[in-house]
Design an enzyme around this catalytic site. Structure first.
Site, short mmCIF file in Angstrom:
data_model
loop_
_atom_site.label_atom_id
_atom_site.label_comp_id
_atom_site.label_asym_id
_atom_site.label_seq_id
_atom_site.Cartn_x
_atom_site.Cartn_y
_atom_site.Cartn_z
N ASN A 392 -8.56 -14.20 -14.80
CA ASN A 392 -9.38 -15.27 -14.25
C ASN A 392 -8.50 -16.50 -14.08
OD1 ASN A 392 -11.29 -17.22 -13.62
ND2 ASN A 392 -12.78 -16.53 -15.13
N HIS A 431 -17.04 -18.43 -25.26
CA HIS A 431 -17.61 -17.12 -24.91
C HIS A 431 -18.70 -16.72 -25.89
CE1 HIS A 431 -14.16 -16.68 -22.18
NE2 HIS A 431 -14.80 -15.66 -21.64
#
Length: 525
Positions: A392, A431
């Site tokens: 990412n 996360h």
């Protein structure tokens, strides 16, 4: 150089008169050829030296991002030659996404066709099973309807978040810029005041209130993911805007230039929608919008959504519906992990393709945003360090410039390992925060995998590891990790569904219920 050669030849070469003899003509012709060869040789030498100077300037700027960036291709190096060589920030250039280039190869596009064929088989198998069990075709999507429930409240919450991000940080920054033209003591007091207001807004206005709305209204998982992911994205966007523009104003104040460069509201608005987390006043733009490309990408996002639905319906729900929950059964746990590998990997690939490729490319095309490097060839990684850099790129750039590099700047380039630990810790905490709020329980499986195995593999399986065996190891560990995540989170989800507590408490939010719930799963999901 060619002009010098022409002047030299015109001065040295003299056309013989008709009365000149043959010997003189040959001498002059030889001088002409000699001058021509010398000019060509000097031209080649000049071009060669220009190329060396240009390449040295690129290499001089390369170490800035060499810590976290993989080796550039020849095509990217050629594009980088047109950039300013001494820039310290991320450079945006016009380039396509890697999958768009790979899908032009028939062999690669066949893999895409294989996934479409698998989706068709999922749909057919679901229709066949429903027809056998019910005696009719059942076309209900109860799971999708539940997961995306309370959409009107989701839209209202997002609108309030976006309007606050559009107005509050920009106006605070604009007022702070105006206060910097006053005396030193007053400007310093204003800096403390506006900085405190900004931190309060980030903590309460953008950090606490959306979470409070999500928790108090019991948003279902998909709707909750929309709000919480947007919350994190907007917080990162506002930090980038402030972080990039405050040093420019301080430089203006130090150098006493006529006026500071304050971004326009339209530039800030464009940045809020642009598929990047690094603020710039201008980005490379494409000349036109290909609306057919936008429609294709949005349809692919919708297809991935239904693909994920059928993965859960056909591979996940039957497995956890038919099992019984025990206190701890090592055999059942091992079987659960290995049975969850296939749906876990499919969800990982679908999430990558739907968001990092289709969704970001669709918005980039509508905004004519030309830099489409949202990811790199992470599937070819032979080290976890390269995998984290290439999976990412959008989030990685933000972590690198605003966490890793700023930490090194504050520590005067000491404690590089501590800076790396800060990046891992922040990423793991965010996360786990997203999963805890969206699932309604704290079960730090992803946090432990990220901080323990991910951090350990980052140092063990480093960039010096080359060869196909390390790529096989990468894929094996990713497969196994996805199986663990799907298995443990699904077990905890079902345990909280079938063993509810009469009175909820914060301790119950932290305590895993799958360790104590022994009630067998019902027939319904």
């Amino acid at each position: 150089q060619q002009q010098k050669c022409k002047q030299y030849m015109s001065a040295e070469l003299k056309i013989p008169t008709p009365h000149s003899d043959c010997k003189t003509a040959c001498i002059l012709l030889g001088q002409s050829l000699k001058s021509d060869l010398m000019c060509q040789f000097e031209n080649h030498i000049a071009d060669f030296m220009d190329g060396l100077i240009e390449e040295s300037m690129i290499l001089e700027a390369a170490p800035v991002s060499a810590v976290f960036s993989s080796s550039l291709s020849d095509k990217e190096r050629g594009k980088l030659r047109h950039l300013h060589p001494h820039s310290q920030g991320k450079q945006f250039i016009s380039r396509r996404s890697l999958l768009d280039e790979l899908f032009e190869v028939n062999h690669i596009r066949t893999i895409y066709h294989m996934f479409i064929a698998a989706l068709i088989l999922f749909i057919l198998s679901t229709f066949v099973v429903d027809f056998i069990d019910e005696g009719r075709l059942v076309l209900d999507f109860d799971l999708l309807v539940y997961a995306f429930g309370q959409l009107p409240l989701v839209v209202c919450t997002w609108m309030c978040m976006f309007l606050s991000v559009l107005l509050v940080p920009y106006n605070l920054f604009h007022l702070w810029c105006q206060s910097q033209s006053s005396s030193h003591g007053k400007s310093r007091l204003c800096s403390w005041l506006f900085g405190s207001v900004y931190l309060i807004y980030q903590t309460l206005g953008l950090g606490f209130l959306p979470t409070y709305v999500v928790v108090t209204n019991s948003f279902p998982p998909a709707s909750c993911f929309i709000i919480i992911l947007e919350q994190v994205r907007l917080m990162m966007k506002t930090h980038s805007f402030i972080r990039e523009n405050v040093p420019r104003v301080l430089t203006w104040k130090k150098d006493k230039n006529p006026a500071p460069v304050v971004p326009q509201l339209s530039q800030y608005l464009y940045f809020l929608f642009a598929p990047t987390l690094i603020y710039r006043d201008k980005y490379p733009r494409n000349p036109v919008i290909r609306w057919s490309y936008v429609a294709t990408k949005l349809l692919q996002v919708l297809g991935c959504l239904f693909y994920t639905y059928y993965v859960f319906v056909r591979l996940c729900i039957p497995q956890f519906r038919s099992n019984s929950l025990h206190l701890f059964d090592l055999r059942a746990m091992v079987l659960c992990v290995f049975n969850s590998i296939l749906p876990g990997v499919l969800v990982l690939l679908l999430g990558f393709f739907a968001f990092l490729h289709c969704w970001l490319n669709a918005f980039a095309e509508m905004l004519r945003f030309a830099d489409r490097m949202f990811y790199k060839d992470w599937w070819n990684s032979t080290s976890y360090a390269n995998y984290y850099r290439t999976w990412n790129v959008v989030v990685h750039d933000w972590l690198f410039y605003y966490v890793y590099r700023d930490f090194l700047w504050m520590s005067q380039k000491h404690f590089r390992t501590v800076a790396l630990l800060c990046v891992f810790t922040l990423s793991a905490v965010v996360h786990e925060y997203i999963l805890a709020v969206c699932f309604g329980f704290f079960y730090p499986v992803l946090f432990c995998l990220f901080m323990c195995f991910g951090l350990m593999f980052n140092f063990i399986v480093h960039d010096q590891r080359k060869g196909p065996i390390w790529n096989i190891f990468m894929w094996t560990s990713i497969f196994l990790g996805q199986g663990v995540i799907i298995c443990l989170y699904s077990q905890e989800w079902y345990a909280r569904h079938y063993c509810p507590q009469k009175e909820s408490s914060f301790l119950d939010f932290l305590k895993p219920r799958s360790w104590s719930c022994q009630r067998p799963l019902m027939a319904d999901s």
